[in-house]
Design a protein around this motif. Sequence first.
Motif, PDB file in Angstrom:
ATOM      1  N   LEU A  30       0.820  -1.209   0.000  1.00 46.97           N
ATOM      2  CA  LEU A  30       0.000   0.000   0.000  1.00 46.97           C
ATOM      3  C   LEU A  30       0.855   1.261   0.000  1.00 46.97           C
ATOM      4  CD1 LEU A  30      -2.805  -1.068   2.494  1.00 46.97           C
ATOM      5  CD2 LEU A  30      -3.021  -0.709   0.021  1.00 46.97           C
ATOM      6  N   VAL A  31       2.165   1.097   0.163  1.00 45.65           N
ATOM      7  CA  VAL A  31       3.084   2.231   0.116  1.00 45.65           C
ATOM      8  C   VAL A  31       3.350   2.525  -1.349  1.00 45.65           C
ATOM      9  CG1 VAL A  31       5.350   3.099   0.784  1.00 45.65           C
ATOM     10  CG2 VAL A  31       4.110   1.537   2.307  1.00 45.65           C
ATOM     11  N   GLY A  70     -21.905 -11.377  -2.624  1.00 43.83           N
ATOM     12  CA  GLY A  70     -21.618 -11.356  -1.191  1.00 43.83           C
ATOM     13  C   GLY A  70     -20.519 -12.312  -0.776  1.00 43.83           C
ATOM     14  N   GLU A  71     -20.028 -13.114  -1.702  1.00 46.09           N
ATOM     15  CA  GLU A  71     -18.960 -14.067  -1.393  1.00 46.09           C
ATOM     16  C   GLU A  71     -17.636 -13.331  -1.237  1.00 46.09           C
ATOM     17  OE1 GLU A  71     -16.818 -17.975  -3.471  1.00 46.09           O
ATOM     18  OE2 GLU A  71     -18.563 -17.048  -4.406  1.00 46.09           O
ATOM     19  N   THR A  72     -16.824 -13.797  -0.291  1.00 45.73           N
ATOM     20  CA  THR A  72     -15.484 -13.266  -0.083  1.00 45.73           C
ATOM     21  C   THR A  72     -14.477 -14.195  -0.740  1.00 45.73           C
ATOM     22  OG1 THR A  72     -16.119 -12.258   2.019  1.00 45.73           O
ATOM     23  CG2 THR A  72     -13.787 -12.615   1.673  1.00 45.73           C
ATOM     24  N   PHE A  73     -13.475 -13.616  -1.404  1.00 46.96           N
ATOM     25  CA  PHE A  73     -12.450 -14.408  -2.085  1.00 46.96           C
ATOM     26  C   PHE A  73     -11.081 -14.044  -1.529  1.00 46.96           C
ATOM     27  CE2 PHE A  73      -9.343 -14.991  -5.542  1.00 46.96           C
ATOM     28  CZ  PHE A  73      -9.488 -16.358  -5.733  1.00 46.96           C
ATOM     29  N   ILE A  74     -10.320 -15.060  -1.114  1.00 50.49           N
ATOM     30  CA  ILE A  74      -8.961 -14.869  -0.618  1.00 50.49           C
ATOM     31  C   ILE A  74      -8.019 -15.518  -1.620  1.00 50.49           C
ATOM     32  CG2 ILE A  74      -7.337 -15.333   1.261  1.00 50.49           C
ATOM     33  CD1 ILE A  74      -9.718 -15.406   3.159  1.00 50.49           C
ATOM     34  N   SER A  75      -7.196 -14.698  -2.261  1.00 48.72           N
ATOM     35  CA  SER A  75      -6.317 -15.175  -3.328  1.00 48.72           C
ATOM     36  C   SER A  75      -5.106 -15.897  -2.765  1.00 48.72           C
ATOM     37  CB  SER A  75      -5.846 -13.999  -4.184  1.00 48.72           C
ATOM     38  OG  SER A  75      -4.855 -14.421  -5.091  1.00 48.72           O
ATOM     39  N   ASP A  76      -4.691 -16.979  -3.441  1.00 49.15           N
ATOM     40  CA  ASP A  76      -3.460 -17.683  -3.061  1.00 49.15           C
ATOM     41  C   ASP A  76      -2.241 -17.058  -3.718  1.00 49.15           C
ATOM     42  OD1 ASP A  76      -4.723 -19.555  -1.443  1.00 49.15           O
ATOM     43  OD2 ASP A  76      -5.138 -20.884  -3.134  1.00 49.15           O
ATOM     44  N   ASN A  77      -2.437 -16.253  -4.759  1.00 51.02           N
ATOM     45  CA  ASN A  77      -1.318 -15.722  -5.538  1.00 51.02           C
ATOM     46  C   ASN A  77      -1.133 -14.217  -5.407  1.00 51.02           C
ATOM     47  OD1 ASN A  77      -0.679 -18.268  -6.645  1.00 51.02           O
ATOM     48  ND2 ASN A  77      -2.373 -18.070  -8.067  1.00 51.02           N
ATOM     49  N   ALA A  78      -2.000 -13.529  -4.683  1.00 49.68           N
ATOM     50  CA  ALA A  78      -1.876 -12.093  -4.479  1.00 49.68           C
ATOM     51  C   ALA A  78      -1.737 -11.851  -2.977  1.00 49.68           C
ATOM     52  CB  ALA A  78      -3.084 -11.354  -5.037  1.00 49.68           C
ATOM     53  N   LEU A  79      -0.528 -11.507  -2.544  1.00 51.00           N
ATOM     54  CA  LEU A  79      -0.218 -11.402  -1.124  1.00 51.00           C
ATOM     55  C   LEU A  79       0.277 -10.001  -0.787  1.00 51.00           C
ATOM     56  CD1 LEU A  79       1.883 -14.694  -0.914  1.00 51.00           C
ATOM     57  CD2 LEU A  79      -0.522 -14.447  -0.353  1.00 51.00           C
ATOM     58  N   TRP A  80       0.053  -9.586   0.465  1.00 52.84           N
ATOM     59  CA  TRP A  80       0.623  -8.338   0.947  1.00 52.84           C
ATOM     60  C   TRP A  80       2.096  -8.548   1.241  1.00 52.84           C
ATOM     61  CZ3 TRP A  80      -2.066  -4.454  -0.335  1.00 52.84           C
ATOM     62  CH2 TRP A  80      -3.465  -4.467  -0.270  1.00 52.84           C
ATOM     63  N   ALA A  81       2.912  -7.535   0.996  1.00 53.40           N
ATOM     64  CA  ALA A  81       4.353  -7.626   1.240  1.00 53.40           C
ATOM     65  C   ALA A  81       4.662  -7.723   2.728  1.00 53.40           C
ATOM     66  CB  ALA A  81       5.075  -6.429   0.628  1.00 53.40           C
ATOM     67  N   SER A  82       3.793  -7.185   3.566  1.00 52.99           N
ATOM     68  CA  SER A  82       3.900  -7.308   5.022  1.00 52.99           C
ATOM     69  C   SER A  82       2.476  -7.403   5.562  1.00 52.99           C
ATOM     70  CB  SER A  82       4.660  -6.111   5.610  1.00 52.99           C
ATOM     71  OG  SER A  82       3.996  -4.902   5.336  1.00 52.99           O
ATOM     72  N   PRO A  83       2.291  -7.712   6.848  1.00 53.35           N
ATOM     73  CA  PRO A  83       0.916  -7.810   7.363  1.00 53.35           C
ATOM     74  C   PRO A  83       0.119  -6.540   7.065  1.00 53.35           C
ATOM     75  CG  PRO A  83       2.464  -8.674   8.966  1.00 53.35           C
ATOM     76  CD  PRO A  83       3.297  -8.061   7.864  1.00 53.35           C
ATOM     77  N   LEU A  84      -1.154  -6.703   6.739  1.00 57.41           N
ATOM     78  CA  LEU A  84      -1.988  -5.580   6.312  1.00 57.41           C
ATOM     79  C   LEU A  84      -1.974  -4.409   7.297  1.00 57.41           C
ATOM     80  CD1 LEU A  84      -3.892  -4.335   4.251  1.00 57.41           C
ATOM     81  CD2 LEU A  84      -5.788  -5.573   5.348  1.00 57.41           C
ATOM     82  N   PRO A  85      -2.072  -4.618   8.625  1.00 56.42           N
ATOM     83  CA  PRO A  85      -2.010  -3.456   9.519  1.00 56.42           C
ATOM     84  C   PRO A  85      -0.699  -2.677   9.370  1.00 56.42           C
ATOM     85  CG  PRO A  85      -2.855  -5.365  10.692  1.00 56.42           C
ATOM     86  CD  PRO A  85      -2.366  -5.862   9.361  1.00 56.42           C
ATOM     87  N   GLU A  86       0.412  -3.375   9.145  1.00 56.47           N
ATOM     88  CA  GLU A  86       1.693  -2.693   8.973  1.00 56.47           C
ATOM     89  C   GLU A  86       1.761  -1.988   7.617  1.00 56.47           C
ATOM     90  OE1 GLU A  86       5.050  -0.933   9.901  1.00 56.47           O
ATOM     91  OE2 GLU A  86       3.819  -2.069  11.313  1.00 56.47           O
ATOM     92  N   GLU A  87       1.175  -2.605   6.582  1.00 60.87           N
ATOM     93  CA  GLU A  87       1.098  -1.932   5.276  1.00 60.87           C
ATOM     94  C   GLU A  87       0.346  -0.605   5.404  1.00 60.87           C
ATOM     95  OE1 GLU A  87       2.150  -2.521   2.049  1.00 60.87           O
ATOM     96  OE2 GLU A  87       3.407  -4.103   2.859  1.00 60.87           O
ATOM     97  N   MET A  88      -0.778  -0.633   6.112  1.00 61.62           N
ATOM     98  CA  MET A  88      -1.577   0.579   6.285  1.00 61.62           C
ATOM     99  C   MET A  88      -0.831   1.616   7.108  1.00 61.62           C
ATOM    100  SD  MET A  88      -5.398  -0.898   6.835  1.00 61.62           S
ATOM    101  CE  MET A  88      -6.411  -1.272   5.397  1.00 61.62           C
ATOM    102  N   ARG A  89      -0.193   1.175   8.179  1.00 64.58           N
ATOM    103  CA  ARG A  89       0.562   2.099   9.028  1.00 64.58           C
ATOM    104  C   ARG A  89       1.693   2.748   8.238  1.00 64.58           C
ATOM    105  NH1 ARG A  89       5.033   2.381  12.168  1.00 64.58           N
ATOM    106  NH2 ARG A  89       4.832   3.551  14.131  1.00 64.58           N
TER     107      ARG A  89
END
Length: 196
Positions: A30-31, A70-89
């Motif tokens: 997110l940076v 309304g279905e939620t999808f969690i991708s196996d091939n698209a990952l955050w570089a660090s945990p999402l709270p740290e990405e946002m911070r």
Amino acid sequence: MKLNTALNIAGALLLLSGCATSTPPHYYTLVNGDSTPPAAAAAPFVIRMHPVTVPGQLNQPQLVTRKSNGETFISDNALWASPLPEEMRSALTGQLERSLNTVEVSGLTPPQDKPVVGISVAVQQFDAWPGNRASIAVTWRLSFEAGSAEEQLLTCRTQHQKMSQAGYPGLVATQQALMRDVASDIANSIKTRQCS
């Protein structure tokens, strides 16, 4: 016996070929990489960005998206570089340092001559529909820290929505833009000491 060996070899080859053709994961942040230097005059305060909180269902290593049903999808091939709270911070911290022309002092001894503005951020919503839109809803609390005393200034809330391009790169670019909007709202509340 020969048939059994041939079947084992064929199975191993199929397994290896399946591994060779699997899509490698892509990592996103997110940076946004804006390296614009701050203006020459420094702000009369520094900031302390506390850890960002996010809902448990979003706090995943993978990007979490939604479908129209309304279905939620969690991708196996698209990952955050660090945990999402740290990405946002990290995204918010970089934007705030640039827009306020100040520095973030978590883990450091702040300068004696500058008050510390503490920033606590809670994300209530960070939804994404690839190829359609992305949205965010955030609450933050500001506190003015001088020595051992802490005075709560303000609690504010904002929400934003933007149209999103197809694919994960376009979606993440939209989410980066949402983080910039939130950082701008927080910066304005620090400058004016009121919610916009």
